[in-house]
Design a protein around this motif. Sequence first.
Motif, PDB file in Angstrom:
ATOM      1  N   ASP A 263      29.032 -82.273 -46.133  1.00 45.39           N
ATOM      2  CA  ASP A 263      29.744 -80.993 -46.168  1.00 45.39           C
ATOM      3  C   ASP A 263      30.770 -81.023 -47.293  1.00 45.39           C
ATOM      4  O   ASP A 263      30.763 -81.940 -48.125  1.00 45.39           O
ATOM      5  CB  ASP A 263      30.380 -80.666 -44.812  1.00 45.39           C
ATOM      6  CG  ASP A 263      31.441 -81.688 -44.383  1.00 45.39           C
ATOM      7  OD1 ASP A 263      32.013 -82.396 -45.254  1.00 45.39           O
ATOM      8  OD2 ASP A 263      31.722 -81.780 -43.174  1.00 45.39           O
ATOM      9  N   ASP A 264      31.667 -80.037 -47.318  1.00 43.02           N
ATOM     10  CA  ASP A 264      32.595 -79.914 -48.442  1.00 43.02           C
ATOM     11  C   ASP A 264      33.609 -81.050 -48.503  1.00 43.02           C
ATOM     12  O   ASP A 264      34.268 -81.240 -49.520  1.00 43.02           O
ATOM     13  CB  ASP A 264      33.326 -78.557 -48.385  1.00 43.02           C
ATOM     14  CG  ASP A 264      34.167 -78.401 -47.127  1.00 43.02           C
ATOM     15  OD1 ASP A 264      33.688 -78.756 -46.039  1.00 43.02           O
ATOM     16  OD2 ASP A 264      35.310 -77.923 -47.234  1.00 43.02           O
ATOM     17  N   GLU A 265      33.750 -81.828 -47.434  1.00 45.68           N
ATOM     18  CA  GLU A 265      34.717 -82.934 -47.411  1.00 45.68           C
ATOM     19  C   GLU A 265      34.065 -84.294 -47.597  1.00 45.68           C
ATOM     20  O   GLU A 265      34.744 -85.318 -47.487  1.00 45.68           O
ATOM     21  CB  GLU A 265      35.488 -82.923 -46.085  1.00 45.68           C
ATOM     22  CG  GLU A 265      36.309 -81.662 -45.849  1.00 45.68           C
ATOM     23  CD  GLU A 265      37.016 -81.689 -44.508  1.00 45.68           C
ATOM     24  OE1 GLU A 265      38.107 -82.285 -44.442  1.00 45.68           O
ATOM     25  OE2 GLU A 265      36.474 -81.138 -43.533  1.00 45.68           O
ATOM     26  N   SER A 266      32.774 -84.313 -47.874  1.00 45.45           N
ATOM     27  CA  SER A 266      32.030 -85.582 -47.877  1.00 45.45           C
ATOM     28  C   SER A 266      32.163 -86.398 -49.149  1.00 45.45           C
ATOM     29  O   SER A 266      31.941 -87.608 -49.129  1.00 45.45           O
ATOM     30  CB  SER A 266      30.541 -85.307 -47.620  1.00 45.45           C
ATOM     31  OG  SER A 266      30.343 -84.770 -46.337  1.00 45.45           O
ATOM     32  N   GLN A 328      31.272 -81.472 -55.299  1.00 44.85           N
ATOM     33  CA  GLN A 328      31.822 -80.824 -54.117  1.00 44.85           C
ATOM     34  C   GLN A 328      31.010 -79.620 -53.646  1.00 44.85           C
ATOM     35  O   GLN A 328      31.168 -79.181 -52.515  1.00 44.85           O
ATOM     36  CB  GLN A 328      33.274 -80.414 -54.383  1.00 44.85           C
ATOM     37  CG  GLN A 328      34.212 -81.602 -54.484  1.00 44.85           C
ATOM     38  CD  GLN A 328      35.641 -81.190 -54.781  1.00 44.85           C
ATOM     39  OE1 GLN A 328      35.884 -80.199 -55.457  1.00 44.85           O
ATOM     40  NE2 GLN A 328      36.593 -81.960 -54.284  1.00 44.85           N
TER      41      GLN A 328
END
Length: 358
Positions: A263-266, A328
């Motif tokens: 996801d966007d935090e990975s 990202q």
Amino acid sequence: MWPDRRFLDLVKTEHPIVLAPMAGVMDAELVIAVAQGGGLGSLPSAMLSADKAREQVNIIRQRVSAPLNLNFFCHIPVEADAAREAGWKQRLGAYYQEYGVDPAAPITAANRAPFDAAMCAVVEELKPEIVSFHFGLPEPSLLARVKATGAVVMASATVVREAVWLEQNGADVIIAQGAEAGGHRGMFLTDKLAEQVGTFALVPQVVDAVNLPVVAAGGIADGRGIAAAFALGASGVQIGSAYLRCPESKVSAPARAALAAADDESTVITNVMTGRLARGVANRVMREVGPISPDAPAFPHAATALGPLKAAAEKQGRVDFTNLWAGQALPLGRAVPATELTRTLAEQALARLAKMAG
């Protein structure tokens, strides 16, 4: 159709979409598919031998007549430091024990060579329409030989002063690589990670600072991102992560699963995998040893001790030590054929640009 045609007029593709060169996870097949979709295919060549580069280019040329970009690294090589490498292997010792890998067994050294006279001769022989460089530009005599072939020269900048330097030293196109981008940071006049600039801030400042076409890279994975880049003054985009899950990529099944679950935090920026700052999906060694470790040997030597661990883990279907380079915007990518994806990206961007125009 496209509001700024400066990049298209130079490279002569249908769409101003550049496939990011992603060493280790792609070859001629993905280049061909993107070219068939109207984009600019890029062949990552920093880890290829001269013979392998010839073979790959021949495969591409047999299948498509589109322009081709060959990409090279321009880092200043650093000799392996035996003491540092021994310390690094010791730091990774628990993993060697866990996976039953003999730390005393001989290891193949990591191979990421900078552009040199031998590869320059290959460029002169193969005559790619575009040659791109990461980590600056080659020495002036080699660059002059590349330019004498008629190739358009592109190079990456991560801050405005790198872009200005590239313009002053012979680049024809600036790739403005924002902090969102996957893979190795193209930094060469700075080593300050904390000062790296995001794409939306970097692109308009680079556009204002140079007179060359600017290609936006980092965080662009759909038509919205492409339209936004053009609104900021770019005349092209470079896209990598959106293509990682295409069937033509060489991403392994376990890595593909890890990318699909991201996801966007990975993603994080790390130096653990190669010794040089790069963004990728966090794996076990990045989380437990890094993501930034002062123990990591200089590029590319940090990768050497990880090699046997990567192989052992991958045999078990795990990506604990595998480079999962990605940006990202990775979750915006899709598992569709690359030709279709390229055309869809262009159609979406053109529709949005037309709407913006009014």
